[in-house]
Design a protein around this motif. Sequence first.
Motif, PDB file in Angstrom:
ATOM      1  N   THR A  69      36.384 -55.133-148.712  1.00  0.00           N
ATOM      2  CA  THR A  69      36.246 -56.594-148.678  1.00  0.00           C
ATOM      3  C   THR A  69      35.186 -57.065-147.676  1.00  0.00           C
ATOM      4  OG1 THR A  69      38.509 -56.785-149.416  1.00  0.00           O
ATOM      5  CG2 THR A  69      37.634 -58.708-148.307  1.00  0.00           C
ATOM      6  N   PHE A  70      34.791 -56.164-146.788  1.00  0.00           N
ATOM      7  CA  PHE A  70      33.839 -56.549-145.737  1.00  0.00           C
ATOM      8  C   PHE A  70      32.552 -55.731-145.878  1.00  0.00           C
ATOM      9  CE2 PHE A  70      38.251 -56.641-144.044  1.00  0.00           C
ATOM     10  CZ  PHE A  70      38.415 -58.009-144.173  1.00  0.00           C
ATOM     11  N   PRO A  71      31.413 -56.302-145.432  1.00  0.00           N
ATOM     12  CA  PRO A  71      30.147 -55.583-145.611  1.00  0.00           C
ATOM     13  C   PRO A  71      30.128 -54.260-144.829  1.00  0.00           C
ATOM     14  CG  PRO A  71      29.785 -57.863-144.870  1.00  0.00           C
ATOM     15  CD  PRO A  71      31.255 -57.606-144.768  1.00  0.00           C
ATOM     16  N   VAL A  72      29.655 -53.224-145.455  1.00  0.00           N
ATOM     17  CA  VAL A  72      29.573 -51.920-144.786  1.00  0.00           C
ATOM     18  C   VAL A  72      28.360 -51.937-143.858  1.00  0.00           C
ATOM     19  CG1 VAL A  72      29.436 -49.429-145.116  1.00  0.00           C
ATOM     20  CG2 VAL A  72      30.428 -50.858-146.875  1.00  0.00           C
ATOM     21  N   ILE A  73      28.560 -51.512-142.620  1.00  0.00           N
ATOM     22  CA  ILE A  73      27.419 -51.352-141.708  1.00  0.00           C
ATOM     23  C   ILE A  73      26.848 -49.951-141.932  1.00  0.00           C
ATOM     24  CG2 ILE A  73      26.679 -51.260-139.300  1.00  0.00           C
ATOM     25  CD1 ILE A  73      28.967 -53.273-138.689  1.00  0.00           C
ATOM     26  N   ARG A  74      27.713 -48.961-141.739  1.00  0.00           N
ATOM     27  CA  ARG A  74      27.295 -47.590-142.046  1.00  0.00           C
ATOM     28  C   ARG A  74      28.528 -46.691-142.163  1.00  0.00           C
ATOM     29  NH1 ARG A  74      25.378 -42.916-139.418  1.00  0.00           N
ATOM     30  NH2 ARG A  74      25.494 -43.802-137.352  1.00  0.00           N
ATOM     31  N   ASP A  75      28.503 -45.829-143.159  1.00  0.00           N
ATOM     32  CA  ASP A  75      29.579 -44.859-143.395  1.00  0.00           C
ATOM     33  C   ASP A  75      30.943 -45.570-143.500  1.00  0.00           C
ATOM     34  OD1 ASP A  75      27.495 -43.074-143.231  1.00  0.00           O
ATOM     35  OD2 ASP A  75      27.942 -42.438-141.183  1.00  0.00           O
ATOM     36  N   PHE A  93      43.359 -55.678-140.101  1.00  0.00           N
ATOM     37  CA  PHE A  93      42.708 -56.346-141.238  1.00  0.00           C
ATOM     38  C   PHE A  93      42.962 -55.660-142.573  1.00  0.00           C
ATOM     39  CE2 PHE A  93      39.652 -57.262-137.615  1.00  0.00           C
ATOM     40  CZ  PHE A  93      40.365 -58.365-137.200  1.00  0.00           C
ATOM     41  N   LEU A  94      43.957 -54.787-142.636  1.00  0.00           N
ATOM     42  CA  LEU A  94      44.289 -54.178-143.933  1.00  0.00           C
ATOM     43  C   LEU A  94      44.807 -55.239-144.902  1.00  0.00           C
ATOM     44  CD1 LEU A  94      46.014 -50.825-142.863  1.00  0.00           C
ATOM     45  CD2 LEU A  94      43.703 -51.146-143.738  1.00  0.00           C
ATOM     46  N   CYS A  95      45.582 -56.206-144.385  1.00  0.00           N
ATOM     47  CA  CYS A  95      46.088 -57.267-145.266  1.00  0.00           C
ATOM     48  C   CYS A  95      44.938 -58.133-145.767  1.00  0.00           C
ATOM     49  CB  CYS A  95      47.136 -58.118-144.541  1.00  0.00           C
ATOM     50  SG  CYS A  95      46.541 -58.935-143.047  1.00  0.00           S
ATOM     51  N   GLN A  96      43.989 -58.410-144.884  1.00  0.00           N
ATOM     52  CA  GLN A  96      42.825 -59.214-145.277  1.00  0.00           C
ATOM     53  C   GLN A  96      42.026 -58.459-146.343  1.00  0.00           C
ATOM     54  OE1 GLN A  96      43.757 -62.132-143.655  1.00  0.00           O
ATOM     55  NE2 GLN A  96      41.723 -62.418-142.794  1.00  0.00           N
ATOM     56  N   ASN A  97      41.897 -57.161-146.141  1.00  0.00           N
ATOM     57  CA  ASN A  97      41.106 -56.329-147.044  1.00  0.00           C
ATOM     58  C   ASN A  97      41.703 -56.252-148.442  1.00  0.00           C
ATOM     59  OD1 ASN A  97      39.135 -54.141-147.721  1.00  0.00           O
ATOM     60  ND2 ASN A  97      41.006 -52.948-147.845  1.00  0.00           N
ATOM     61  N   CYS A 106      43.816 -58.443-149.997  1.00  0.00           N
ATOM     62  CA  CYS A 106      44.122 -59.690-150.723  1.00  0.00           C
ATOM     63  C   CYS A 106      43.040 -59.985-151.762  1.00  0.00           C
ATOM     64  CB  CYS A 106      44.260 -60.858-149.753  1.00  0.00           C
ATOM     65  SG  CYS A 106      44.588 -62.385-150.654  1.00  0.00           S
ATOM     66  N   HIS A 107      43.477 -60.095-153.016  1.00  0.00           N
ATOM     67  CA  HIS A 107      42.524 -60.253-154.128  1.00  0.00           C
ATOM     68  C   HIS A 107      41.724 -61.544-154.036  1.00  0.00           C
ATOM     69  CE1 HIS A 107      44.722 -63.394-156.417  1.00  0.00           C
ATOM     70  NE2 HIS A 107      45.699 -62.987-155.629  1.00  0.00           N
ATOM     71  N   VAL A 108      42.256 -62.537-153.311  1.00  0.00           N
ATOM     72  CA  VAL A 108      41.563 -63.839-153.250  1.00  0.00           C
ATOM     73  C   VAL A 108      40.151 -63.676-152.691  1.00  0.00           C
ATOM     74  CG1 VAL A 108      41.623 -66.151-152.214  1.00  0.00           C
ATOM     75  CG2 VAL A 108      43.733 -65.104-153.042  1.00  0.00           C
ATOM     76  N   ILE A 109      40.003 -62.775-151.714  1.00  0.00           N
ATOM     77  CA  ILE A 109      38.653 -62.541-151.187  1.00  0.00           C
ATOM     78  C   ILE A 109      38.098 -61.173-151.582  1.00  0.00           C
ATOM     79  CG2 ILE A 109      38.540 -64.186-149.295  1.00  0.00           C
ATOM     80  CD1 ILE A 109      39.676 -62.060-147.440  1.00  0.00           C
ATOM     81  N   ARG A 110      38.973 -60.234-151.880  1.00  0.00           N
ATOM     82  CA  ARG A 110      38.481 -58.895-152.267  1.00  0.00           C
ATOM     83  C   ARG A 110      37.667 -58.981-153.558  1.00  0.00           C
ATOM     84  NH1 ARG A 110      40.227 -53.444-150.994  1.00  0.00           N
ATOM     85  NH2 ARG A 110      39.668 -52.022-152.649  1.00  0.00           N
ATOM     86  N   ASP A 111      38.159 -59.791-154.501  1.00  0.00           N
ATOM     87  CA  ASP A 111      37.485 -59.898-155.797  1.00  0.00           C
ATOM     88  C   ASP A 111      36.572 -61.115-155.897  1.00  0.00           C
ATOM     89  OD1 ASP A 111      39.003 -57.703-156.453  1.00  0.00           O
ATOM     90  OD2 ASP A 111      40.559 -58.860-157.464  1.00  0.00           O
TER      91      ASP A 111
END
Length: 247
Positions: free
Chosen positions: A92-98, A147-151, A153-158
Amino acid sequence: MATERTFHVWRGDADGEHTEYTVEVNEGEVVLDILHRLQATQTPDLAVRWNCKAGKCGSCSMEINGRPRLSCMARMSTFEPDETITVTPLQTFPVIRDLVCDVSYNYQKAREIPSFTPDPETKPGDFRMQQADVERPQEFRKCIECFLCQNVCHVIRDHEENKENFSGPRYLMRVAELEMHPEDTADRRKVAQEDFGLGYCNITKCCTEVCPEHIKITDNSLIPLKEKAADRKYDPVVWLGSKIGLR
Ligand code: SF4
Ligand code: F3S
Ligand code: FES
């Protein structure tokens, strides 16, 4: 006894890909141990965030075989002996690296919540709290900000476009906690709906399922907050007040 296991680990940024490694695994180890072994023996530039290795700092969140988990709590013995372990950064969040993501969305949402607002008339020492009011939010205070719950949640994940208007379960839980506080004078029900996107939550409970602290996010914070917001919306006094411009 040491065994050899196959790991597929995400390498690179959003355009990266999984790379296969064969790596030693010993009894009692967790996924984070194996990532550290990879750093020590095969790929020293593997980026992974961690801190406590005890399930308490919330830093080592990632997706392991598609499930959001703390890698320091993911025991190798819980996987099938021949199962390939696929490790991916939070989606759900931008990858910085790896395996490292930019989780600043969460800090931004935390900053947007108006702080505790006690009655200025109440003098220090005058306020007395019921034990029930002390106990209710204690569950929420167990949050380790993984932030596992944030990750999940379909509202922002999708829907990346919802991030602006939706604070996610962790921060709606914070709003609920403040709303439940008997000494907090702010009416948080309107802002929960209008500013933090409470209405986007359709109670799928995925947030609750992945919480490593077993906080009943949906049942104990989101649903009570929704009920309070609905009471406010359908309260005839509130309705009349809004019509004549008082609320
Ligand atoms: Fe992690 Fe649970 Fe806190 Fe969400 S509520 S950030 S899943 S500890
Ligand atoms: Fe999302 Fe949890 Fe609601 S996963 S939809 S915030 S119940
Ligand atoms: Fe702290 Fe995993 S390293 S929770």
